[in-house]
Design a protein around this motif. Structure first.
Motif, short mmCIF file in Angstrom:
data_model
loop_
_atom_site.label_atom_id
_atom_site.label_comp_id
_atom_site.label_asym_id
_atom_site.label_seq_id
_atom_site.Cartn_x
_atom_site.Cartn_y
_atom_site.Cartn_z
N ARG A 178 0.81 -1.23 0.00
CA ARG A 178 0.00 0.00 0.00
C ARG A 178 0.85 1.27 0.00
NH1 ARG A 178 -2.15 4.25 0.06
NH2 ARG A 178 -4.28 4.81 0.71
N ALA A 179 2.09 1.16 0.47
CA ALA A 179 2.91 2.36 0.65
C ALA A 179 3.11 3.11 -0.66
CB ALA A 179 4.27 1.96 1.21
N HIS A 180 3.29 4.44 -0.53
CA HIS A 180 3.54 5.26 -1.73
C HIS A 180 5.01 5.11 -2.12
CE1 HIS A 180 -0.38 7.23 -1.70
NE2 HIS A 180 -0.28 7.20 -0.39
N GLY A 181 5.35 3.98 -2.67
CA GLY A 181 6.73 3.73 -3.10
C GLY A 181 7.49 2.90 -2.07
N LEU A 182 8.60 2.33 -2.54
CA LEU A 182 9.38 1.44 -1.69
C LEU A 182 10.03 2.19 -0.52
CD1 LEU A 182 10.55 -1.32 -1.10
CD2 LEU A 182 12.33 -0.90 -2.79
N GLN A 183 10.51 3.41 -0.80
CA GLN A 183 11.17 4.18 0.27
C GLN A 183 10.21 4.48 1.40
OE1 GLN A 183 12.99 7.57 -1.66
NE2 GLN A 183 15.00 6.79 -1.10
N ALA A 184 8.99 4.87 1.03
CA ALA A 184 7.97 5.15 2.05
C ALA A 184 7.66 3.88 2.84
CB ALA A 184 6.71 5.70 1.39
N GLY A 185 7.58 2.75 2.13
CA GLY A 185 7.31 1.47 2.80
C GLY A 185 8.38 1.15 3.82
N LEU A 186 9.64 1.32 3.42
CA LEU A 186 10.75 1.02 4.33
C LEU A 186 10.74 1.96 5.53
CD1 LEU A 186 13.53 0.37 1.65
CD2 LEU A 186 12.57 -1.33 3.22
N ALA A 187 10.43 3.25 5.26
CA ALA A 187 10.40 4.24 6.35
C ALA A 187 9.28 3.90 7.34
CB ALA A 187 10.21 5.64 5.77
N MET A 188 8.13 3.46 6.82
CA MET A 188 7.01 3.11 7.70
C MET A 188 7.35 1.86 8.52
SD MET A 188 3.80 3.85 5.15
CE MET A 188 2.46 3.76 6.33
N PHE A 189 7.99 0.90 7.86
CA PHE A 189 8.40 -0.33 8.53
C PHE A 189 9.36 0.02 9.69
CE2 PHE A 189 11.26 -4.03 8.85
CZ PHE A 189 10.33 -5.04 9.07
N LYS A 190 10.31 0.91 9.38
CA LYS A 190 11.29 1.32 10.40
C LYS A 190 10.59 2.02 11.57
CE LYS A 190 15.53 3.97 10.72
NZ LYS A 190 16.25 5.09 10.12
N LYS A 191 9.62 2.87 11.25
CA LYS A 191 8.90 3.62 12.29
C LYS A 191 8.21 2.66 13.27
CE LYS A 191 7.39 8.29 11.32
NZ LYS A 191 7.20 8.83 12.65
N ILE A 192 7.64 1.59 12.74
CA ILE A 192 6.93 0.64 13.61
C ILE A 192 7.90 0.05 14.64
CG2 ILE A 192 5.77 -1.62 13.64
CD1 ILE A 192 4.47 -0.83 10.99
N TRP A 193 9.14 -0.20 14.22
CA TRP A 193 10.10 -0.85 15.12
C TRP A 193 10.89 0.13 15.98
CZ3 TRP A 193 9.34 -5.77 15.86
CH2 TRP A 193 8.71 -6.51 14.85
N THR A 194 11.08 1.37 15.47
CA THR A 194 11.94 2.29 16.22
C THR A 194 11.18 3.42 16.91
OG1 THR A 194 12.31 3.61 14.25
CG2 THR A 194 13.93 1.88 14.70
N ASP A 195 9.93 3.63 16.52
CA ASP A 195 9.18 4.76 17.08
C ASP A 195 7.81 4.31 17.57
OD1 ASP A 195 8.59 7.41 17.67
OD2 ASP A 195 7.79 7.83 15.68
N PHE A 196 7.76 3.10 18.10
CA PHE A 196 6.45 2.56 18.52
C PHE A 196 6.06 3.15 19.87
CE2 PHE A 196 3.35 -0.35 20.20
CZ PHE A 196 2.59 -0.66 19.08
N LYS A 197 4.96 3.89 19.88
CA LYS A 197 4.46 4.48 21.13
C LYS A 197 2.96 4.21 21.25
CE LYS A 197 7.58 8.37 20.67
NZ LYS A 197 7.58 9.63 19.94
N LEU A 198 2.50 4.22 22.49
CA LEU A 198 1.06 4.01 22.69
C LEU A 198 0.36 5.31 23.10
CD1 LEU A 198 1.19 0.57 24.53
CD2 LEU A 198 0.48 0.99 22.18
N ASP A 199 1.13 6.43 23.08
CA ASP A 199 0.58 7.72 23.53
C ASP A 199 -0.71 8.09 22.78
OD1 ASP A 199 3.00 7.49 24.64
OD2 ASP A 199 3.83 9.40 23.93
N ALA A 200 -0.67 7.91 21.45
CA ALA A 200 -1.81 8.31 20.64
C ALA A 200 -3.06 7.52 21.01
CB ALA A 200 -1.49 8.11 19.15
N PHE A 201 -2.86 6.27 21.48
CA PHE A 201 -4.01 5.45 21.85
C PHE A 201 -4.60 5.94 23.18
CE2 PHE A 201 -1.55 2.88 18.97
CZ PHE A 201 -2.52 2.39 18.11
#
Lengths: 76, 530
Positions: free
Chosen positions: B427-450
């Protein structure tokens, strides 16, 4: 037929090939086992098995495989 | 005109009108009416690009006849020959027929490559030329894509290959082939049909029966429920997060990933319910494309339950022909002697699997994230096969029962997680965006927004409750199907008031909880773009 049983049992010893009738439909033979089996059958019976013959009806039981081997031997 | 089956223009106008006209005209004219409807439908969406469908149909008709003429010549020659000469004659004609079918394959694949992938290959070639400081570049083309080309091309290829293999008799009737290639409910998003499954059904012109009409309508309603109540309602959150993922933490990105996987399933399987239900009304059984995929215990099992017609197409026309080609058969034979039954065929099957998944990724779209999506599944399936003996012995050492419920639940959960990550790249807008989103899940995972409620991007709590209730509703049906309980038969067996209560109940659920109107932008048919 005995030679076929030997090949099948060597390939997947845990399956009872004398009674099984759902080798493909029951996922007892994976695509990997089929590739191995075909290589072995071609060597053992000097036949060529084309991709078109790889349908469940031809591989669901030892009897079906034997019928395929015999048919292809006659064709050759 | 919107190219979707989940819009009122289709299920309230086009489908009923065609069904009514089909039922009124005499049986011998129904096939003509259906073909007229198919072509009018295609023309309304793609206009003059209808020529591509026509060219494709005429070409497979011609190739079929060409192959038939060789088959007839061969059979005559074999009949009059000595036994010792027969093999040679067969080999000569096999070579000629292989030439014809190769021509047909090259023509169709070439057409698809030019129309769908020319810009992708061109822009990548230009990037490479630029990087090498070479003073020239390839021109860019803006080519319009006929609707459903990826689907009907697969049907065309399967027909000519099956005729070549001798599993299908060449069809001399151009009209029957045209119907097979263009049945309007399956034109935009499949399922990818085989000639032997649908051509005769379409040609028969059987009358619409009460049972077919009600069963078809039921199936369409269930599909609309999945699409309008669940997939469309999740759309604002998915669109916002995937477009501006930089603004959200890993927790929200992970939520958007899960929501997208859910949306993709509900949208595509829902559309397939509408498509298969439409076929059912005309008495045509189209192949199923989904079989409760989220109950799979491995990625390879998942792909035997998700987009089934695409998977079986790749298995029949790429995986087995490649793995059983002469060089790879030789490789398997030699490797088995040295490496044994498990690792012996691994190299040949690995090469065939790579071809399948590279083509699968590319088939979905002309972008690197789709190729990555395909290769991601290749790695998962190949490693799954490779490490199977290790996996088995580890479980035995740890005394874990492979048939036990805890292990099977873990396998299912693991598969769902892996599928979600694959769909993130899809679904990502390009491979770079996909990789950046993947990285965010592992390095910037927070529950604050929930905790603060900020995770509800573009949707509110009510939307979320409706989606969860809708998913539970679909899940109950899926569990029953998995246990071979036919809910539709059960409803059909009830008395009239109960039956109609069920139908009206479902209609009311869609009207009340469907995400439509000015406040919503429904998700575009995802697979129509492929």
């Amino acid at each position: 037929m005995e030679e076929l049983y030997e090949i099948l049992e060597e390939l997947q010893p845990e399956v009872d090939f004398k009674t099984a009738t759902n080798l493909i439909d029951g996922h007892l033979l994976s695509s990997l086992s089929i590739i191995s089996l075909i290589a072995e059958l071609e060597d053992a019976f000097d036949i060529t098995i084309p991709a078109v013959e790889i349908v469940p009806a031809n591989f669901n039981s030892a009897d079906a495989i034997w019928a395929l081997v015999q048919r292809l031997s006659e064709d050759d | 005109m919107i190219a979707s089956y989940c819009v009122p223009g289709y299920f309230l106008v086009i489908l009923p009108l065609v069904a009514l006209a089909y039922q009124i005209v005499p049986r011998q004219h129904r096939r003509k009416l259906l073909l007229l409807a198919d072509y009018a439908f295609f023309f309304a969406i793609s206009g003059k690009l209808l020529i591509f469908l026509l060219v494709s149909t005429v070409s497979i008709h011609h190739i079929g006849l060409w192959l038939e003429s060789f088959q007839t010549e061969r059979d005559l020659a074999v009949k009059g020959a000595e036994r010792s000469e027969r093999k040679q004659i067969k080999a000569v004609y096999k070579g000629k027929m292989r030439g014809v079918v190769t021509l047909g394959i090259l023509f169709h694949v070439g057409l698809l490559l030019v129309l769908k992938y020319a810009n992708f290959f061109g822009s990548n070639a230009n990037a490479l030329l630029g990087a090498l400081n070479l003073p020239f570049s390839l021109p860019e083309f803006k080519l319009a894509l006929p609707i459903g080309i990826s689907f009907y091309t697969m049907q065309a290829l399967s027909y000519i290959i099956d005729v070549y293999r001798g599993t299908v008799k060449p069809d001399r009737n151009l009209g029957r082939l045209a119907l097979y290639m263009s049945f309007f409910p399956a034109l935009i998003e499949g399922p990818i049909c085989r000639y032997s499954d649908t051509a005769d059904q379409l040609w028969a012109g059987n009358p619409i029966t009460y049972r077919n009409l009600t069963f078809g309508a039921q199936r369409i309603l269930f599909g609309l429920f999945k699409k309008m109540v669940i997939a469309d309602r999740l759309n604002p959150l998915i669109q916002a997060v995937f477009l501006n993922y930089q603004d959200y933490d890993g927790g929200v990105v992970a939520l958007a990933m899960v929501c997208y996987t859910c949306q993709l399933y509900m949208e595509f399987s829902g559309t397939m319910d509408v498509v298969i239900g439409s076929g059912e009304i005309f008495g045509i059984t189209l192949p199923e494309n989904f079989r409760q995929p989220f109950f799979s215990k491995s990625i390879s099992e998942f792909w035997t339950r998700w987009h089934i017609t695409l998977g079986t197409w790749f298995k029949d026309y790429i995986f087995y022909p490649v793995s059983l080609s002469a060089p790879l058969k030789k490789l398997t034979s030699n490797a088995r002697k040295k490496l044994g039954n498990h690792f012996g065929p691994m190299l040949a099957s690995g090469i065939a699997l790579f071809c399948v998944w590279f083509c699968n990724g590319l088939w979905h779209g002309s972008a690197w994230n789709f190729i990555f999506f395909g290769l991601y599944h290749f790695v998962l399936i190949f490693c799954g096969n490779l490490f199977e003996p290790f996996n088995q012995s580890s479980l035995e050492k740890l005394h874990i029962n492979r048939q036990g419920v805890p292990w099977r639940v873990w396998q299912t959960v693991r598969t769902i997680i892996l599928v979600n990550f694959g769909e993130l790249f899809f679904r990502a807008h390009g491979l770079q965006a996909g990789l950046a989103m993947f990285k965010k899940i592992w390095t910037d995972f927070k529950l604050d927004a929930f905790a603060s409620g900020d995770y509800l991007v573009g949707i509110d709590v009510k939307d979320l409750i409706v989606v969860i209730a809708g998913v539970v509703f679909v899940l109950v049906f899926s569990i029953l199907h998995e246990r071979d309980v036919s809910v539709r038969e059960a409803i059909a067996g009830q008395k009239l008031p109960v039956r109609w209560l069920c139908y009206y109940g479902l209609i009311l659920l869609i009207i009340i909880f469907g995400a439509y109107g000015q406040a919503y932008s429904p998700v575009d048919p995802i697979y129509a773009g492929f």
